[in-house]
Design a protein around this motif. Sequence first.
Motif, mmCIF file in Angstrom:
data_model
loop_
_atom_site.group_PDB
_atom_site.id
_atom_site.type_symbol
_atom_site.label_atom_id
_atom_site.label_comp_id
_atom_site.label_asym_id
_atom_site.label_seq_id
_atom_site.Cartn_x
_atom_site.Cartn_y
_atom_site.Cartn_z
ATOM 1 N N GLY A 114 -10.074 23.387 -10.433
ATOM 2 C CA GLY A 114 -10.442 24.798 -10.483
ATOM 3 C C GLY A 114 -9.334 25.670 -11.044
ATOM 4 O O GLY A 114 -9.564 26.838 -11.386
ATOM 5 N N SER A 115 -8.129 25.148 -11.131
ATOM 6 C CA SER A 115 -6.997 25.933 -11.659
ATOM 7 C C SER A 115 -7.301 26.428 -13.072
ATOM 8 O O SER A 115 -7.838 25.684 -13.902
ATOM 9 N N ALA A 116 -6.955 27.678 -13.314
ATOM 10 C CA ALA A 116 -7.220 28.269 -14.635
ATOM 11 C C ALA A 116 -6.500 27.488 -15.734
ATOM 12 O O ALA A 116 -7.039 27.294 -16.832
ATOM 13 N N VAL A 166 1.981 33.192 -15.228
ATOM 14 C CA VAL A 166 0.715 32.988 -15.933
ATOM 15 C C VAL A 166 -0.356 33.832 -15.245
ATOM 16 O O VAL A 166 -0.395 33.907 -14.006
ATOM 17 N N ASP A 183 -9.901 18.481 0.294
ATOM 18 C CA ASP A 183 -8.672 19.237 0.555
ATOM 19 C C ASP A 183 -7.527 18.321 0.140
ATOM 20 O O ASP A 183 -7.207 17.352 0.836
ATOM 21 N N LEU A 184 -6.928 18.611 -0.990
ATOM 22 C CA LEU A 184 -5.910 17.713 -1.547
ATOM 23 C C LEU A 184 -4.621 17.721 -0.733
ATOM 24 O O LEU A 184 -3.775 16.846 -0.898
ATOM 25 N N THR A 215 -1.794 34.670 -9.353
ATOM 26 C CA THR A 215 -0.892 35.818 -9.516
ATOM 27 C C THR A 215 -1.656 37.148 -9.501
ATOM 28 O O THR A 215 -1.130 38.166 -9.962
ATOM 29 N N GLN A 252 -11.657 22.152 -4.197
ATOM 30 C CA GLN A 252 -12.250 22.497 -2.903
ATOM 31 C C GLN A 252 -13.586 23.214 -3.024
ATOM 32 O O GLN A 252 -14.326 23.286 -2.065
ATOM 33 N N ILE A 280 1.872 19.903 -12.920
ATOM 34 C CA ILE A 280 2.316 21.289 -13.124
ATOM 35 C C ILE A 280 3.275 21.670 -12.003
ATOM 36 O O ILE A 280 2.911 21.731 -10.832
ATOM 37 N N GLY A 281 4.520 21.851 -12.390
ATOM 38 C CA GLY A 281 5.549 22.340 -11.466
ATOM 39 C C GLY A 281 5.710 23.832 -11.676
ATOM 40 O O GLY A 281 4.720 24.560 -11.804
ATOM 41 N N THR A 316 -3.322 34.096 -13.752
ATOM 42 C CA THR A 316 -4.374 33.285 -13.120
ATOM 43 C C THR A 316 -4.668 33.908 -11.755
ATOM 44 O O THR A 316 -3.928 34.786 -11.302
ATOM 45 N N LYS A 323 8.632 23.160 -5.367
ATOM 46 C CA LYS A 323 8.537 22.829 -6.796
ATOM 47 C C LYS A 323 9.820 22.135 -7.272
ATOM 48 O O LYS A 323 9.776 21.282 -8.155
ATOM 49 N N TYR A 341 8.338 28.179 -1.610
ATOM 50 C CA TYR A 341 7.561 27.664 -2.758
ATOM 51 C C TYR A 341 8.505 27.032 -3.794
ATOM 52 O O TYR A 341 8.254 25.936 -4.304
ATOM 53 N N ALA A 368 -2.808 19.800 -10.893
ATOM 54 C CA ALA A 368 -2.659 21.234 -11.176
ATOM 55 C C ALA A 368 -2.766 22.100 -9.935
ATOM 56 O O ALA A 368 -2.545 23.306 -10.020
ATOM 57 N N TYR A 369 -3.109 21.504 -8.781
ATOM 58 C CA TYR A 369 -3.317 22.386 -7.631
ATOM 59 C C TYR A 369 -1.971 22.863 -7.076
ATOM 60 O O TYR A 369 -0.931 22.255 -7.293
ATOM 61 N N GLY A 407 6.088 29.673 -16.608
ATOM 62 C CA GLY A 407 6.686 30.885 -16.036
ATOM 63 C C GLY A 407 5.572 31.663 -15.363
ATOM 64 O O GLY A 407 4.798 31.082 -14.599
HETATM 65 N N1 NAP Z 1 0.126 31.288 -12.167
HETATM 66 C C1 NAP Z 1 1.443 31.222 -12.300
HETATM 67 O O1 NAP Z 1 2.138 32.211 -12.632
HETATM 68 C C2 NAP Z 1 2.153 29.903 -12.097
HETATM 69 C C3 NAP Z 1 3.485 29.797 -12.520
HETATM 70 C C4 NAP Z 1 4.142 28.583 -12.372
HETATM 71 C C5 NAP Z 1 3.480 27.498 -11.836
HETATM 72 N N2 NAP Z 1 2.181 27.637 -11.411
HETATM 73 C C6 NAP Z 1 1.535 26.432 -10.874
HETATM 74 O O2 NAP Z 1 0.428 26.140 -11.694
HETATM 75 C C7 NAP Z 1 -0.513 25.360 -10.966
HETATM 76 C C8 NAP Z 1 -1.905 25.900 -11.249
HETATM 77 O O3 NAP Z 1 -2.031 27.206 -10.711
HETATM 78 P P1 NAP Z 1 -2.850 28.360 -11.428
HETATM 79 O O4 NAP Z 1 -1.893 29.427 -11.763
HETATM 80 O O5 NAP Z 1 -3.745 27.784 -12.476
HETATM 81 O O6 NAP Z 1 -3.633 28.957 -10.198
HETATM 82 P P2 NAP Z 1 -5.132 28.939 -9.754
HETATM 83 O O7 NAP Z 1 -6.027 29.212 -10.899
HETATM 84 O O8 NAP Z 1 -5.174 29.825 -8.557
HETATM 85 O O9 NAP Z 1 -5.350 27.419 -9.303
HETATM 86 C C9 NAP Z 1 -4.823 26.851 -8.167
HETATM 87 C C10 NAP Z 1 -5.820 25.805 -7.752
HETATM 88 O O10 NAP Z 1 -5.275 25.011 -6.704
HETATM 89 C C11 NAP Z 1 -6.358 24.675 -5.867
HETATM 90 N N3 NAP Z 1 -5.878 24.298 -4.554
HETATM 91 C C12 NAP Z 1 -4.949 24.924 -3.797
HETATM 92 N N4 NAP Z 1 -4.794 24.273 -2.641
HETATM 93 C C13 NAP Z 1 -5.653 23.214 -2.688
HETATM 94 C C14 NAP Z 1 -5.969 22.156 -1.788
HETATM 95 N N5 NAP Z 1 -5.370 22.056 -0.589
HETATM 96 N N6 NAP Z 1 -6.904 21.245 -2.148
HETATM 97 C C15 NAP Z 1 -7.539 21.346 -3.339
HETATM 98 N N7 NAP Z 1 -7.280 22.310 -4.232
HETATM 99 C C16 NAP Z 1 -6.352 23.226 -3.906
HETATM 100 C C17 NAP Z 1 -7.193 25.948 -5.809
HETATM 101 O O11 NAP Z 1 -8.500 25.622 -5.412
HETATM 102 P P3 NAP Z 1 -9.274 26.588 -4.372
HETATM 103 O O12 NAP Z 1 -9.272 27.954 -4.992
HETATM 104 O O13 NAP Z 1 -10.606 25.939 -4.268
HETATM 105 O O14 NAP Z 1 -8.459 26.509 -3.112
HETATM 106 C C18 NAP Z 1 -7.133 26.408 -7.255
HETATM 107 O O15 NAP Z 1 -8.198 25.858 -7.988
HETATM 108 C C19 NAP Z 1 -0.056 25.420 -9.508
HETATM 109 O O16 NAP Z 1 0.603 24.219 -9.202
HETATM 110 C C20 NAP Z 1 0.945 26.560 -9.502
HETATM 111 O O17 NAP Z 1 1.912 26.396 -8.487
HETATM 112 C C21 NAP Z 1 1.500 28.805 -11.536
#
Ligand code: NAP
Length: 251
Positions: A16-18, A190, A65-66, A195, A39, A142-143, A192, A161, A157, A92-93, A188
């Motif tokens: 589901g992550s963007a 993103v 639930d991962l 954020t 989830q 994805i870290g 999504t 990471k 957090y 990616a979660y 950095g």
């Molecule tokens: N956005 C940023 O600025 C940023 C920057 C650096 C790194 N990251 C990393 O990038 C990765 C992707 O994040 P994103 O930005 O694409 O955010 P996102 O769209 O909010 O995606 C995060 C996903 O993780 C899933 N998730 C969380 N806990 C879970 C669990 N226990 N079991 C199953 N799924 C779970 C969520 O599913 P549900 O909604 O169904 O819970 C959601 O689909 C993450 O590892 C994040 O730490 C993000």
Amino acid sequence: MSTPTTPSRILVLGAGSAMAQAYARRRAATGAAFLLVGQNAARLTAIADDLRAGGARAADIATLDLADLAGIEAGASELRRRLGEPDEVLIAYGGLGDQAASERDLGAARNALEVNFVSVALWILALLKDRPAAAPLTLITIGSVAGDRGRASNFVYGSAKGGLDRFLEGLAHAYAGTPVRVVTVKPGFVDTPMTDAITKGPLFASPDAVGADIVRAVEKGRRTVYTPWFWRPIMTIIRHLPWVVFKRLKI
Ligand SMILES: NC(=O)c1ccc[n+]([C@@H]2O[C@H](COP(=O)([O-])OP(=O)(O)OC[C@H]3O[C@@H](n4cnc5c(N)ncnc54)[C@H](OP(=O)(O)O)[C@@H]3O)[C@@H](O)[C@H]2O)c1
């Protein structure tokens, strides 16, 4: 080492992550089969439909639930049975958590550490366990740049990471010279859902730009990719700032 640039079976944990969606959309065009894990069944179903429309030869879903540590070993066996041995895994979660809450409430801190590090490491070990040694695998995780140096504003957090980064570094070392490739993605900021609560500035990238960077990194055989690219020099500076300077920064 040959690189499976056109993976045939892709397992996505946190589909589901963007960012994961942006990556998977690009991979669908190669005709790959997907198993999408997350989830939210309704969201996964919509993503699977989108991938099939984009060229995927199959796209199935599994809701889990991962971060449920007790379920990882059996879960990994079941996912491998359903998809067949994946030749690409995207993890990616994750969740930003709440730093202030983590400092007050050990349950919140534990949750942030388990979601972002402990469970991810265990999923990787479970997916590699008893794998045929000759089977190629590209493991993309994805870290975050947040793991490069501990900072006051998000050290729970960030340390998860950071731990993940060390784990993947050691894993890449252990599997060097084998058909298993380890790719660490360090975004950095993103734009999504993660954020949503943060005011967007010029350093924010789109999930689509990150998806394109991941494809490029995998195709070029990179070990670590900062995305967008300018985070590499930024983090080099931040990592090397002397403590006397660093401790005064409000970051
Ligand atoms: N956005 C940023 O600025 C940023 C920057 C650096 C790194 N990251 C990393 O990038 C990765 C992707 O994040 P994103 O930005 O694409 O955010 P996102 O769209 O909010 O995606 C995060 C996903 O993780 C899933 N998730 C969380 N806990 C879970 C669990 N226990 N079991 C199953 N799924 C779970 C969520 O599913 P549900 O909604 O169904 O819970 C959601 O689909 C993450 O590892 C994040 O730490 C993000």
